[in-house]
Design an enzyme around this catalytic site. Sequence first.
Site, PDB file in Angstrom:
ATOM      1  N   ALA A  65       0.869  -1.172   0.000  1.00  0.00           N
ATOM      2  CA  ALA A  65       0.000   0.000   0.000  1.00  0.00           C
ATOM      3  C   ALA A  65       0.908   1.224   0.000  1.00  0.00           C
ATOM      4  O   ALA A  65       2.065   1.157   0.434  1.00  0.00           O
ATOM      5  CB  ALA A  65      -0.893  -0.021   1.231  1.00  0.00           C
ATOM      6  N   GLY A 108       0.619  -4.920   0.996  1.00  0.00           N
ATOM      7  CA  GLY A 108      -0.605  -4.961   0.191  1.00  0.00           C
ATOM      8  C   GLY A 108      -0.390  -5.603  -1.175  1.00  0.00           C
ATOM      9  O   GLY A 108      -1.327  -6.138  -1.769  1.00  0.00           O
ATOM     10  N   GLU A 111      -0.748  -9.175  -0.558  1.00  0.00           N
ATOM     11  CA  GLU A 111      -2.161  -9.402  -0.239  1.00  0.00           C
ATOM     12  C   GLU A 111      -3.032  -9.341  -1.493  1.00  0.00           C
ATOM     13  O   GLU A 111      -3.974 -10.124  -1.652  1.00  0.00           O
ATOM     14  CB  GLU A 111      -2.616  -8.370   0.803  1.00  0.00           C
ATOM     15  CG  GLU A 111      -1.887  -8.568   2.119  1.00  0.00           C
ATOM     16  CD  GLU A 111      -2.140  -7.450   3.128  1.00  0.00           C
ATOM     17  OE1 GLU A 111      -1.729  -6.304   2.873  1.00  0.00           O
ATOM     18  OE2 GLU A 111      -2.764  -7.724   4.162  1.00  0.00           O
ATOM     19  N   GLU A 131       4.815  -5.099   7.015  1.00  0.00           N
ATOM     20  CA  GLU A 131       4.141  -3.950   7.656  1.00  0.00           C
ATOM     21  C   GLU A 131       4.596  -3.725   9.082  1.00  0.00           C
ATOM     22  O   GLU A 131       4.588  -2.598   9.586  1.00  0.00           O
ATOM     23  CB  GLU A 131       2.616  -4.154   7.651  1.00  0.00           C
ATOM     24  CG  GLU A 131       1.962  -4.111   6.273  1.00  0.00           C
ATOM     25  CD  GLU A 131       1.790  -5.470   5.629  1.00  0.00           C
ATOM     26  OE1 GLU A 131       2.568  -6.410   5.947  1.00  0.00           O
ATOM     27  OE2 GLU A 131       0.885  -5.607   4.788  1.00  0.00           O
TER      28      GLU A 131
HETATM   29  N1  CO8 Z   1       4.603   3.167  -0.815  1.00  0.00           N
HETATM   30  C1  CO8 Z   1       4.986   4.312  -1.407  1.00  0.00           C
HETATM   31  N2  CO8 Z   1       6.095   4.415  -2.149  1.00  0.00           N
HETATM   32  C2  CO8 Z   1       6.870   3.327  -2.278  1.00  0.00           C
HETATM   33  C3  CO8 Z   1       6.533   2.096  -1.694  1.00  0.00           C
HETATM   34  C4  CO8 Z   1       5.317   2.031  -0.937  1.00  0.00           C
HETATM   35  N3  CO8 Z   1       4.893   0.904  -0.373  1.00  0.00           N
HETATM   36  N4  CO8 Z   1       7.484   1.194  -1.994  1.00  0.00           N
HETATM   37  C5  CO8 Z   1       8.396   1.843  -2.762  1.00  0.00           C
HETATM   38  N5  CO8 Z   1       8.021   3.130  -2.929  1.00  0.00           N
HETATM   39  C6  CO8 Z   1       8.713   4.175  -3.677  1.00  0.00           C
HETATM   40  C7  CO8 Z   1       9.939   4.661  -2.912  1.00  0.00           C
HETATM   41  O1  CO8 Z   1       9.577   5.603  -1.927  1.00  0.00           O
HETATM   42  C8  CO8 Z   1      10.769   5.259  -4.028  1.00  0.00           C
HETATM   43  O2  CO8 Z   1      10.249   6.495  -4.375  1.00  0.00           O
HETATM   44  P1  CO8 Z   1      11.244   7.790  -4.435  1.00  0.00           P
HETATM   45  O3  CO8 Z   1      12.166   7.458  -5.573  1.00  0.00           O
HETATM   46  O4  CO8 Z   1      10.312   8.910  -4.719  1.00  0.00           O
HETATM   47  O5  CO8 Z   1      11.959   7.846  -3.139  1.00  0.00           O
HETATM   48  C9  CO8 Z   1      10.465   4.317  -5.214  1.00  0.00           C
HETATM   49  O6  CO8 Z   1       9.243   3.651  -4.884  1.00  0.00           O
HETATM   50  C10 CO8 Z   1      11.524   3.258  -5.405  1.00  0.00           C
HETATM   51  O7  CO8 Z   1      11.706   2.583  -4.180  1.00  0.00           O
HETATM   52  P2  CO8 Z   1      13.144   2.327  -3.502  1.00  0.00           P
HETATM   53  O8  CO8 Z   1      14.097   3.416  -3.869  1.00  0.00           O
HETATM   54  O9  CO8 Z   1      12.930   2.077  -2.043  1.00  0.00           O
HETATM   55  O10 CO8 Z   1      13.566   0.989  -4.276  1.00  0.00           O
HETATM   56  P3  CO8 Z   1      14.571  -0.129  -3.779  1.00  0.00           P
HETATM   57  O11 CO8 Z   1      14.817  -0.999  -4.944  1.00  0.00           O
HETATM   58  O12 CO8 Z   1      15.753   0.479  -3.082  1.00  0.00           O
HETATM   59  O13 CO8 Z   1      13.765  -0.956  -2.649  1.00  0.00           O
HETATM   60  C11 CO8 Z   1      11.829  -2.072  -1.752  1.00  0.00           C
HETATM   61  C12 CO8 Z   1      12.643  -1.706  -3.012  1.00  0.00           C
HETATM   62  C13 CO8 Z   1      12.643  -3.049  -0.884  1.00  0.00           C
HETATM   63  C14 CO8 Z   1      10.554  -2.759  -2.224  1.00  0.00           C
HETATM   64  C15 CO8 Z   1      11.511  -0.799  -0.930  1.00  0.00           C
HETATM   65  O14 CO8 Z   1      10.964   0.189  -1.807  1.00  0.00           O
HETATM   66  C16 CO8 Z   1      10.538  -1.004   0.191  1.00  0.00           C
HETATM   67  O15 CO8 Z   1      10.898  -1.535   1.222  1.00  0.00           O
HETATM   68  N6  CO8 Z   1       9.269  -0.561  -0.001  1.00  0.00           N
HETATM   69  C17 CO8 Z   1       8.249  -0.596   1.047  1.00  0.00           C
HETATM   70  C18 CO8 Z   1       7.759  -2.003   1.275  1.00  0.00           C
HETATM   71  C19 CO8 Z   1       6.715  -2.015   2.366  1.00  0.00           C
HETATM   72  O16 CO8 Z   1       6.974  -1.714   3.507  1.00  0.00           O
HETATM   73  N7  CO8 Z   1       5.488  -2.401   1.998  1.00  0.00           N
HETATM   74  C20 CO8 Z   1       4.374  -2.467   2.920  1.00  0.00           C
HETATM   75  C21 CO8 Z   1       3.620  -1.173   2.899  1.00  0.00           C
HETATM   76  S1  CO8 Z   1       2.325  -1.108   4.093  1.00  0.00           S
HETATM   77  C22 CO8 Z   1       1.105  -2.052   3.417  1.00  0.00           C
HETATM   78  O17 CO8 Z   1       1.225  -2.568   2.328  1.00  0.00           O
HETATM   79  C23 CO8 Z   1      -0.146  -2.207   4.200  1.00  0.00           C
HETATM   80  C24 CO8 Z   1      -1.172  -3.040   3.440  1.00  0.00           C
HETATM   81  C25 CO8 Z   1      -2.479  -3.042   4.119  1.00  0.00           C
HETATM   82  C26 CO8 Z   1      -3.280  -1.777   3.861  1.00  0.00           C
HETATM   83  C27 CO8 Z   1      -4.701  -2.051   4.269  1.00  0.00           C
HETATM   84  C28 CO8 Z   1      -5.496  -0.834   4.599  1.00  0.00           C
HETATM   85  C29 CO8 Z   1      -6.830  -1.201   5.224  1.00  0.00           C
END
Ligand code: CO8
Length: 257
Positions: A65, A108, A111, A131
């Site tokens: 998400a 997400g 999921e 998460e």
């Molecule tokens: N949300 C927003 N932006 C994201 C997300 C995300 N989940 N993941 C990556 N991005 C963005 C980064 O911020 C970055 O943007 P910018 O260049 O503007 O800084 C761009 O995508 C590229 O990402 P990275 O530079 O981090 O890329 P890497 O190759 O270094 O890393 C990863 C890749 C490991 C996937 C890393 O991006 C990461 O850890 N992402 C987050 C993963 C995460 O924590 N996901 C869980 C999110 S919470 C969730 O999903 C809750 C679900 C339930 C919701 C239900 C509601 C009821």
Amino acid sequence: MSYETILVEQKGGVTLITLNRPQALNALNSQVLADLTDAFAKFDADDSQRCAVLTGSEKAFAAGADIKEMSSQSFADMYGSNFFAGYDRVTATRKPWIAAVAGWALGGGCELAMMADFIIAADSAKFGQPEIKLAVTPGMGGSQRLTRAVGKAKAMEMCLTGRNMDAAEAESAGLVARVVPAADLVAEALKSAEAIAGMAPLAAIAAKEMVNAAFETTLQQGVVFERRLFHGLFGSEDQKEGMAAFIEKRPGNWTGR
Ligand code: CO8
């Protein structure tokens, strides 16, 4: 129909939906939800379409998400808007659909993949529920669907530590139907979808409904539900055609009636 965050193409009887927010690794924001629910509703309502494939990019199916969208939300915002409950409309899709996952399927993203009828994974796929590292938990069904797919031990470990599963582990744990080389992912998923699209449509919907019933009922109730649907298919024209075609050694010609 064009969308902001997804691409939708019809390939014969198969709808290919591609998540398309490369700048955010396909993070699922409210616009993605609006686009996906509309695309799945149109797919379900279109008689020419029999199966769908949902995919992302080589790097990410979806990295979760959208953290930037969620970060400043309050409890009242989330609870009051029933945030992301709209995904229930995606899981209500009656026709079969496949998730084709390459790269990151986190939070997400994992999921959403698990909402599919089955997952085909590229050898590059990585699944996780990270998460907890953000001081939250799965919120789109992960604690339930992951546990049903891989059992308590792995689901609990993944939800509590945020450890990811690679494609080989996901296959051996039963999370994905099969693993294919990344370069072949979409072609392989489309091939499976075309096979499903070639089946009698009512039987395909019935098969999906009865397998899903296994997660909602006792064994005895599920077996009765299956038997009743099986009986019901004998009211269809396609059942007559399917069995006649077998006996006459020719392919079936389905009407969906
Ligand atoms: N949300 C927003 N932006 C994201 C997300 C995300 N989940 N993941 C990556 N991005 C963005 C980064 O911020 C970055 O943007 P910018 O260049 O503007 O800084 C761009 O995508 C590229 O990402 P990275 O530079 O981090 O890329 P890497 O190759 O270094 O890393 C990863 C890749 C490991 C996937 C890393 O991006 C990461 O850890 N992402 C987050 C993963 C995460 O924590 N996901 C869980 C999110 S919470 C969730 O999903 C809750 C679900 C339930 C919701 C239900 C509601 C009821």
